[in-house]
Write a protein that holds these residues in place. Sequence first.
Motif, PDB file in Angstrom:
ATOM      1  N   PHE A   1      35.347   6.503  11.091  1.00  0.00           N
ATOM      2  CA  PHE A   1      35.050   8.040  11.694  1.00  0.00           C
ATOM      3  C   PHE A   1      35.410   9.582  10.905  1.00  0.00           C
TER       4      PHE A   1
ATOM      5  N   GLN B   1      48.196   5.249  19.358  1.00  0.00           N
ATOM      6  CA  GLN B   1      47.314   5.339  20.482  1.00  0.00           C
ATOM      7  C   GLN B   1      46.659   6.609  20.230  1.00  0.00           C
TER       8      GLN B   1
ATOM      9  N   PHE C   1      42.555  12.323  17.072  1.00  0.00           N
ATOM     10  CA  PHE C   1      42.065  11.043  17.594  1.00  0.00           C
ATOM     11  C   PHE C   1      42.239  10.449  18.689  1.00  0.00           C
ATOM     12  N   ASP C   2      41.763   9.095  19.501  1.00  0.00           N
ATOM     13  CA  ASP C   2      41.892   8.410  20.613  1.00  0.00           C
ATOM     14  C   ASP C   2      41.703   7.275  19.852  1.00  0.00           C
TER      15      ASP C   2
ATOM     16  N   SER D   1      43.281   4.356  20.501  1.00  0.00           N
ATOM     17  CA  SER D   1      44.091   3.118  21.155  1.00  0.00           C
ATOM     18  C   SER D   1      43.324   2.077  21.083  1.00  0.00           C
TER      19      SER D   1
ATOM     20  N   ALA E   1      38.999  -1.053  20.585  1.00  0.00           N
ATOM     21  CA  ALA E   1      37.670  -1.155  20.558  1.00  0.00           C
ATOM     22  C   ALA E   1      37.973   0.967  20.493  1.00  0.00           C
ATOM     23  N   PRO E   2      38.620   1.561  19.767  1.00  0.00           N
ATOM     24  CA  PRO E   2      38.700   2.776  19.565  1.00  0.00           C
ATOM     25  C   PRO E   2      37.655   3.936  20.128  1.00  0.00           C
ATOM     26  N   SER E   3      37.425   4.270  20.713  1.00  0.00           N
ATOM     27  CA  SER E   3      36.346   5.363  20.537  1.00  0.00           C
ATOM     28  C   SER E   3      36.723   6.538  19.799  1.00  0.00           C
ATOM     29  N   PHE E   4      37.676   6.643  18.872  1.00  0.00           N
ATOM     30  CA  PHE E   4      37.881   8.047  17.993  1.00  0.00           C
ATOM     31  C   PHE E   4      37.011   9.135  18.462  1.00  0.00           C
ATOM     32  N   ALA E   5      37.503   9.567  20.011  1.00  0.00           N
ATOM     33  CA  ALA E   5      37.174  11.111  20.895  1.00  0.00           C
ATOM     34  C   ALA E   5      38.419  11.112  20.020  1.00  0.00           C
TER      35      ALA E   5
END
Length: 336
Positions: A183, A205, A220-221, A223, A226-230
Motif C-alpha cells: 500500500f 493492528q 494505517f489499519d 488488522s 484482509a487489512p483495509s490499509f485505511a
Amino acid sequence: KDLKCTSITVDTPGNIYVYNGDRIQKFDNSGNLLAMWGSQGTGDGEFISSSIYVGIVVDASNNIYVTDSENHSVQKFDSSGNFLEKWESEAPRNDEFLYPSGAAIDAAGNIYVADTWNHRIMKFGSKGEFLLQWYANDPTEPNKTFYGPRALAVDTVGEIYISDTGNKRILIYSTDGAFIAQFGTAGTGVGELDEPVGIAVWHDQLLAVADTWNQRVQIFDVSGEAPSFAVVGSFDIAGWYSQSLDNKPYLAFDKDGNILVTDPEGYLVMQYSREGKLLRSWNGGGGDIDNFSMPTGITVDSEGAIWVVDTANDRVNKFILPAADTEQDQLNNEEQ
C-alpha cells in the motif's frame, strides 16, 4: 573523534545495546555501562564509523546482530560482546551485501536484512546460513522491484513490513518471501507517501509510518486477515524540513500506544496520541543530559522507559515520562 550513535535495541531482560560509530555499548535499564566492544576497521568485530544506516537487533537468546553498512556485512555477537561470526562482501551474490541497513528477527530466530542498494530483502538462519532472497515480487507490478528499502518490522504472526523508501510505499510479505500486499503510492494525499523511513507496529493492528518528506505520520489499519490499509490517523510534524541523508526520523510506540517521533535536525523528540494530539515534546541542542543533538533511533523497553540515540553527542539518553494530563487536568490548568 566525532562518533555517531545510530541504532539501538533492547533484549529480553531489558538491557540496551547501542551501535556507536565503531563499537557496541551495552547498558542496563538504569543506564549503567555493562560492556563495550568493537573498534575502527574492517576485520572481525570491527566497524566503519561513517556508516549512516546501521541496524541492530537482538534474538531470543540475546545474541546481537549488527548491519555494518560501510563494511557491507552483518556481524553476530553474544551478549558479552564476543564475536561469533560475520556474513559479508560487496557484490550482488546471494550471500553478499551492498550497504545493508534495517534488520528484524522473527519468532523462529530468522534474520531479515534490508540489503539497501542491492534493492532486495535477504533472509538468514540464526547461524548465518543463507535461506532466501527476494526483490519485490509484487504480482500487480511484476517489473517493479525495491528501491533502497530501509526499515523492517515483524509482527507477532510473522508478517514482515518493509519501507520501500525510494518507491514511496510499504510492502508486506510472509516469512518465506511470498508477497502479501502493498500500500502507498507517491504523493501528498491521504495514504500517499514521500520518503517513508521509520515504521512501527502496534499489537498487529496499526502500522505507523514516518512519511518524512510530507512532514507527517500516517497510521494505517493492518488488522485482520484482509487489512483495509485505511488511514485511521494522520498528523503533521512541525519538523523534518531537510532532505539530507542524516535527517531520517524513527518511530516507536510507547507502552500506552502513543507514538514517539524523533526529529533529528530539529533536535526534538515528540510524543503524540494516536489521534495526533501532541502530548509533549522535549528539545535542546546538546549539553545537559536531557538535551539532544540529532536524536535518531528510539525504542521503548519492557518497563516503559524511552531510550533515544543522541547521534552527534555520542550518547544515549533514558527518559521516564510522567503520565500525560487528562482532559480534566487541562481544564483545571486553564482555570488557574
